[in-house]
Design a protein around this motif. Sequence first.
Motif, PDB file in Angstrom:
ATOM      1  N   LYS A 111       0.777  -1.296  -0.174  1.00  0.00           N
ATOM      2  CA  LYS A 111       0.638  -0.093   0.193  1.00  0.00           C
ATOM      3  C   LYS A 111       0.983   1.273  -0.142  1.00  0.00           C
ATOM      4  O   LYS A 111       0.333   2.689   0.207  1.00  0.00           O
ATOM      5  CB  LYS A 111      -0.706  -0.275   1.066  1.00  0.00           C
ATOM      6  CG  LYS A 111      -1.781  -1.352   1.196  1.00  0.00           C
ATOM      7  CD  LYS A 111      -3.226  -0.987   1.884  1.00  0.00           C
ATOM      8  CE  LYS A 111      -3.609  -1.713   2.126  1.00  0.00           C
ATOM      9  NZ  LYS A 111      -4.683  -1.854   3.684  1.00  0.00           N
ATOM     10  N   LYS A 112       1.962   1.034  -0.639  1.00  0.00           N
ATOM     11  CA  LYS A 112       2.920   2.041   0.289  1.00  0.00           C
ATOM     12  C   LYS A 112       2.460   3.420  -0.985  1.00  0.00           C
ATOM     13  O   LYS A 112       3.273   4.605  -0.804  1.00  0.00           O
ATOM     14  CB  LYS A 112       4.631   1.817  -0.148  1.00  0.00           C
ATOM     15  CG  LYS A 112       5.165   0.854   0.818  1.00  0.00           C
ATOM     16  CD  LYS A 112       6.786   1.293   0.480  1.00  0.00           C
ATOM     17  CE  LYS A 112       6.883  -0.136   2.247  1.00  0.00           C
ATOM     18  NZ  LYS A 112       6.478   0.649   3.551  1.00  0.00           N
ATOM     19  N   LYS A 156      -3.217   4.216  -7.896  1.00  0.00           N
ATOM     20  CA  LYS A 156      -3.586   2.910  -7.444  1.00  0.00           C
ATOM     21  C   LYS A 156      -2.549   2.181  -8.312  1.00  0.00           C
ATOM     22  O   LYS A 156      -2.768   0.835  -8.107  1.00  0.00           O
ATOM     23  CB  LYS A 156      -5.095   2.811  -8.343  1.00  0.00           C
ATOM     24  CG  LYS A 156      -5.895   1.366  -8.300  1.00  0.00           C
ATOM     25  CD  LYS A 156      -7.218   2.021  -8.399  1.00  0.00           C
ATOM     26  CE  LYS A 156      -8.382   0.356  -8.307  1.00  0.00           C
ATOM     27  NZ  LYS A 156      -9.546   0.528  -9.124  1.00  0.00           N
ATOM     28  N   PHE A 157      -2.646   2.348  -9.298  1.00  0.00           N
ATOM     29  CA  PHE A 157      -1.916   1.936 -10.834  1.00  0.00           C
ATOM     30  C   PHE A 157      -0.754   1.165  -9.895  1.00  0.00           C
ATOM     31  O   PHE A 157       0.448   0.208 -10.953  1.00  0.00           O
ATOM     32  CB  PHE A 157      -2.797   2.214 -11.964  1.00  0.00           C
ATOM     33  CG  PHE A 157      -3.708   2.096 -11.914  1.00  0.00           C
ATOM     34  CD1 PHE A 157      -3.952   0.012 -13.271  1.00  0.00           C
ATOM     35  CD2 PHE A 157      -4.907   2.590 -12.270  1.00  0.00           C
ATOM     36  CE1 PHE A 157      -5.940   0.180 -13.278  1.00  0.00           C
ATOM     37  CE2 PHE A 157      -6.250   2.358 -12.496  1.00  0.00           C
ATOM     38  CZ  PHE A 157      -6.219   0.645 -12.965  1.00  0.00           C
ATOM     39  N   ALA A 158       0.199   2.179  -9.884  1.00  0.00           N
ATOM     40  CA  ALA A 158       1.368   2.260  -9.613  1.00  0.00           C
ATOM     41  C   ALA A 158       1.823   0.936  -8.868  1.00  0.00           C
ATOM     42  O   ALA A 158       3.012   0.556  -8.916  1.00  0.00           O
ATOM     43  CB  ALA A 158       2.125   3.112  -8.950  1.00  0.00           C
ATOM     44  N   ASP A 159       0.413   0.755  -7.850  1.00  0.00           N
ATOM     45  CA  ASP A 159       1.394  -0.874  -6.643  1.00  0.00           C
ATOM     46  C   ASP A 159       1.219  -1.478  -7.519  1.00  0.00           C
ATOM     47  O   ASP A 159       0.968  -2.861  -7.221  1.00  0.00           O
ATOM     48  CB  ASP A 159      -0.156  -0.302  -5.598  1.00  0.00           C
ATOM     49  CG  ASP A 159       0.917   0.312  -4.536  1.00  0.00           C
ATOM     50  OD1 ASP A 159       2.044   0.189  -4.412  1.00  0.00           O
ATOM     51  OD2 ASP A 159      -0.456   1.078  -3.876  1.00  0.00           O
ATOM     52  N   THR A 192      11.305  -2.861   2.059  1.00  0.00           N
ATOM     53  CA  THR A 192      11.930  -3.512   0.938  1.00  0.00           C
ATOM     54  C   THR A 192      10.161  -3.390  -0.067  1.00  0.00           C
ATOM     55  O   THR A 192       9.244  -4.205   0.268  1.00  0.00           O
ATOM     56  CB  THR A 192      13.003  -4.423   0.504  1.00  0.00           C
ATOM     57  OG1 THR A 192      13.512  -3.889   1.436  1.00  0.00           O
ATOM     58  CG2 THR A 192      13.130  -4.398  -0.761  1.00  0.00           C
ATOM     59  N   VAL A 193      10.330  -2.980  -0.719  1.00  0.00           N
ATOM     60  CA  VAL A 193       8.532  -2.701  -1.965  1.00  0.00           C
ATOM     61  C   VAL A 193       9.660  -3.444  -3.207  1.00  0.00           C
ATOM     62  O   VAL A 193      10.369  -2.431  -4.015  1.00  0.00           O
ATOM     63  CB  VAL A 193       8.695  -1.546  -2.006  1.00  0.00           C
ATOM     64  CG1 VAL A 193       7.078  -1.697  -2.977  1.00  0.00           C
ATOM     65  CG2 VAL A 193       7.602  -0.710  -0.178  1.00  0.00           C
TER      66      VAL A 193
END
Length: 402
Positions: free
Chosen positions: A124-125, A257-260, A399-400
Amino acid sequence: MPLALLALAIGAFGIGTTEFVIMGLLPEVASDFGVSIPTAGLLVTGYALGVVIGAPIMTVLGTKVPRKRMLMLLMGLFIAGNLLSAVAPAFAIMLLGRVIASLAHGAFFGIGSVVAAELVAPEKKAGAIAMMFTGLTVANVVGVPLGTLIGQSVGWRVTFGIVAALGVVGLAGIAKLVPELPRPEGVRLRHELAAFKNAQVLLAMAMTVLGFGGVFAAITYIAPMMTHIAGFSDGSVTWLLVLFGLGMVGGNLVGGKFADRALMPMLYISLGALAVVLALFTLTAHNKIAAAVTIALIGALGFATVPPLQKRVLDQAHGAPTLASAVNIGAFNLGNALSAWLGGVVIAAGFGYTSPNWVGAVLAAAALLLAFLSAALERRDGTPGTVIASGTPAERRTTVHH
């Protein structure tokens, strides 16, 4: 989403208002100080360059201060700069006030992005970052139009006085709602600087400069463009800025929203569409309805790039994210400064008030090419989502991978 994100959004609201409100008041400020429109445009360029310079300096200073306290100090600097702008007796003094206020901008959003990302789960970052930036976008729906209306009605000095008051509200919100966050242990300047050895971090920042610069090339001169070319009245600029702000809000939330889910495809679509829309603005600027629709689209497509670009920098430099995050905010404003200056150059050269739109289209197209290059290099290396491994254990746990 944690309530602390609301406090960050409040601070972002005040900063967003002061950053963008000047664009709707350029004619009034230019007339009051007896300078040309391109010269008044230096208030945009000066603010943006102040962000570029202030972001790394204030962030490095902030490594020795707990993050909540640093955010509060930055809001104090923001308040002081806007008060100076409100009472400036000469153009140079107002420019100085703009620069002082701008010194808080990059570090606030840079540190705020890191804080927002730490408050939520890894998946959710980008949404948390977008939530903070919602304050910036809502400023363009509420703060900027109202500030423009007030400035045109009772004077631009009143507008900047109100902006300073917004800073006080933001400071109170941070003091009340943001939790006490200890200064990260083990963080050294060399760890923060190590992120800049990563080519992907540098490419993301270059995309930021060029992509968002495309937005500002057109929007910096929206007031003279819409009044002289489209035939809108001075008062209509307020509502055109509302449309721009509404587009920003929508684009920011969609981008988050779509970057995740699909970060690079989101960048391809938004940057490509932005280049096309900016090029078309040279034609649609001659028609009131078409111009209004285009302005909303520029806001939406421009801010759809913000969460993915900011998240990509955090992904690639997660071991030392604070400085890289702040410098990327500076990169947004370097693009603003570059495009505002280039827009003034082509106007002063006699190419007309629509000529900055072509500048913006070229910048956005260049950003799209860099996005393709970044993805190609990532595929070649075979390590998508590569990150810097230095930094503290606590930071490494955040980390993501996308």
